[in-house]
Design a protein around this motif. Structure first.
Motif, PDB file in Angstrom:
ATOM      1  N   UNK A  37       1.321  -1.179   0.066  1.00 55.94           N
ATOM      2  CA  UNK A  37       0.303  -0.218  -0.197  1.00 55.94           C
ATOM      3  C   UNK A  37       1.220   1.258   0.252  1.00 55.94           C
ATOM      4  N   UNK A  38       2.308   1.219  -1.205  1.00 57.67           N
ATOM      5  CA  UNK A  38       2.599   2.067  -1.150  1.00 57.67           C
ATOM      6  C   UNK A  38       2.608   3.198  -0.858  1.00 57.67           C
ATOM      7  N   UNK A  39       3.140   4.524  -0.621  1.00 55.98           N
ATOM      8  CA  UNK A  39       3.014   5.796  -1.417  1.00 55.98           C
ATOM      9  C   UNK A  39       1.499   6.473  -2.099  1.00 55.98           C
ATOM     10  N   UNK A  40       0.866   6.127  -0.700  1.00 60.15           N
ATOM     11  CA  UNK A  40      -0.926   6.890  -0.478  1.00 60.15           C
ATOM     12  C   UNK A  40      -0.416   7.586   0.071  1.00 60.15           C
ATOM     13  N   UNK A  41      -1.799   8.058   0.646  1.00 56.64           N
ATOM     14  CA  UNK A  41      -2.219   8.802   2.058  1.00 56.64           C
ATOM     15  C   UNK A  41      -2.965   8.540   3.248  1.00 56.64           C
ATOM     16  N   UNK A  43      -3.995   7.390   6.636  1.00 51.14           N
ATOM     17  CA  UNK A  43      -2.804   7.396   8.292  1.00 51.14           C
ATOM     18  C   UNK A  43      -3.647   6.534   9.052  1.00 51.14           C
ATOM     19  N   UNK A  44      -3.200   6.887  10.335  1.00 51.78           N
ATOM     20  CA  UNK A  44      -3.315   6.151  11.432  1.00 51.78           C
ATOM     21  C   UNK A  44      -2.171   4.835  11.551  1.00 51.78           C
ATOM     22  N   UNK A  45      -2.879   4.168  12.793  1.00 52.31           N
ATOM     23  CA  UNK A  45      -1.507   3.422  13.343  1.00 52.31           C
ATOM     24  C   UNK A  45      -1.975   2.400  11.851  1.00 52.31           C
ATOM     25  N   UNK A  46      -0.518   1.167  12.064  1.00 48.66           N
ATOM     26  CA  UNK A  46      -0.803   0.357  11.960  1.00 48.66           C
ATOM     27  C   UNK A  46      -1.749  -0.597  13.133  1.00 48.66           C
ATOM     28  N   UNK A  47      -2.466  -1.469  11.820  1.00 42.72           N
ATOM     29  CA  UNK A  47      -3.245  -2.560  13.134  1.00 42.72           C
ATOM     30  C   UNK A  47      -2.770  -3.415  13.372  1.00 42.72           C
ATOM     31  N   UNK A  65       1.083   8.679   5.535  1.00 42.14           N
ATOM     32  CA  UNK A  65       1.423   8.927   6.595  1.00 42.14           C
ATOM     33  C   UNK A  65       0.447   8.177   7.912  1.00 42.14           C
ATOM     34  N   UNK A  66       1.026   7.249   8.122  1.00 44.98           N
ATOM     35  CA  UNK A  66       1.186   6.431   9.010  1.00 44.98           C
ATOM     36  C   UNK A  66       1.778   6.494   9.777  1.00 44.98           C
ATOM     37  N   UNK A 123       9.161   6.478   5.930  1.00 43.01           N
ATOM     38  CA  UNK A 123       9.039   7.445   5.215  1.00 43.01           C
ATOM     39  C   UNK A 123       7.435   8.212   5.414  1.00 43.01           C
ATOM     40  N   UNK A 124       7.420   7.706   6.693  1.00 44.06           N
ATOM     41  CA  UNK A 124       5.904   8.224   7.032  1.00 44.06           C
ATOM     42  C   UNK A 124       6.213   9.058   8.618  1.00 44.06           C
ATOM     43  N   UNK A 125       5.396   8.684  10.093  1.00 47.99           N
ATOM     44  CA  UNK A 125       5.662   9.188  10.932  1.00 47.99           C
ATOM     45  C   UNK A 125       5.445   8.760  11.962  1.00 47.99           C
ATOM     46  N   UNK A 126       6.127   7.703  11.932  1.00 45.58           N
ATOM     47  CA  UNK A 126       5.523   6.731  12.970  1.00 45.58           C
ATOM     48  C   UNK A 126       6.330   7.021  14.159  1.00 45.58           C
ATOM     49  N   UNK A 127       6.217   7.013  15.768  1.00 46.18           N
ATOM     50  CA  UNK A 127       7.257   7.577  16.136  1.00 46.18           C
ATOM     51  C   UNK A 127       6.878   6.108  17.787  1.00 46.18           C
ATOM     52  N   UNK A 128       7.669   6.687  18.676  1.00 43.21           N
ATOM     53  CA  UNK A 128       8.507   5.543  19.783  1.00 43.21           C
ATOM     54  C   UNK A 128       8.994   4.885  19.713  1.00 43.21           C
TER      55      UNK A 128
END
Length: 186
Positions: A37-41, A43-47, A65-66, A123-128
């Motif tokens: 599902x690369x190069x899309x928009x 959002x939200x966390x990885x389930x 934007x995960x 290239x997402x916005x994951x943290x932790x």
């Protein structure tokens, strides 16, 4: 097209570069072997339930934007943890026409045994923090974590990944500034 339990026989799902929005859909097949599902928009966390898919061996969620943390459940993917599990799963070929941009048929079969086990969440916005359980993914060949907002140290358990061929651990400048002992290797 979609049964109550999802696409029951779906083994390969690729919607890269499709300008998709929303979250990762919950109706994915339990037979899914590759998810792209690369190069899309998205959002939200990885389930966390993705870590329970018994056949999943390759996942590309890069350039979205995960957000959220790296789910520990992904570190228990059966196809990336145990050779015994891999041996128990039949690896039939998938008949699928593959064409070049000029319309020429180049292949009609994909052998899933030769798909390199990979997790790409770059290239997402994951943290932790990167979970220490990542060392359980012993059959993983490619791990791409770059360009997120991870904090803390890279866990030493990552050295248990003996089949790892590619590790992209290049980090955002802010992470390197907070952790000056880490050298950024693009």
């Amino acid at each position: 097209m979609v049964d109550f339990d999802g696409f029951l026989n779906l083994r390969f799902l690729s919607f890269g570069y499709c300008d998709l929005t929303g979250q990762i859909p919950a109706y994915l097949s339990k037979n899914l072997e590759e998810l792209a599902l690369n190069n899309n928009r998205i959002r939200g966390p990885i389930p966390s339930w993705l870590g329970t898919l018994p056949r999943l061996r390759s996942m590309d969620l890069s350039s979205n934007l995960i957000s959220g943390e790296f789910p520990k459940e992904l570190c228990g993917l059966p196809m990336l943890v145990s050779k015994q599990t891999v041996a128990q799963v039949d690896s039939n070929d998938l008949e699928l026409p593959v064409y070049t941009t000029s319309g020429v048929l180049v292949a009609s079969q994909i052998n899933f045994r030769y798909i390199r086990p990979t997790i790409d969440i770059s290239m997402n916005i994951m943290s932790g923090k990167i979970p220490i359980e990542i060392g359980q993914l012993r059959l993983l060949h490619g791990l791409y974590l770059s360009n997120n907002n991870f904090s803390g140290n890279i866990p030493e358990q990552i050295s248990k990944l003996k089949n790892l061929e590619k590790l992209d651990r290049s980090l955002r400048e802010s992470f390197v500034r907070k952790n000056p002992t880490i050298i950024d290797n693009p």
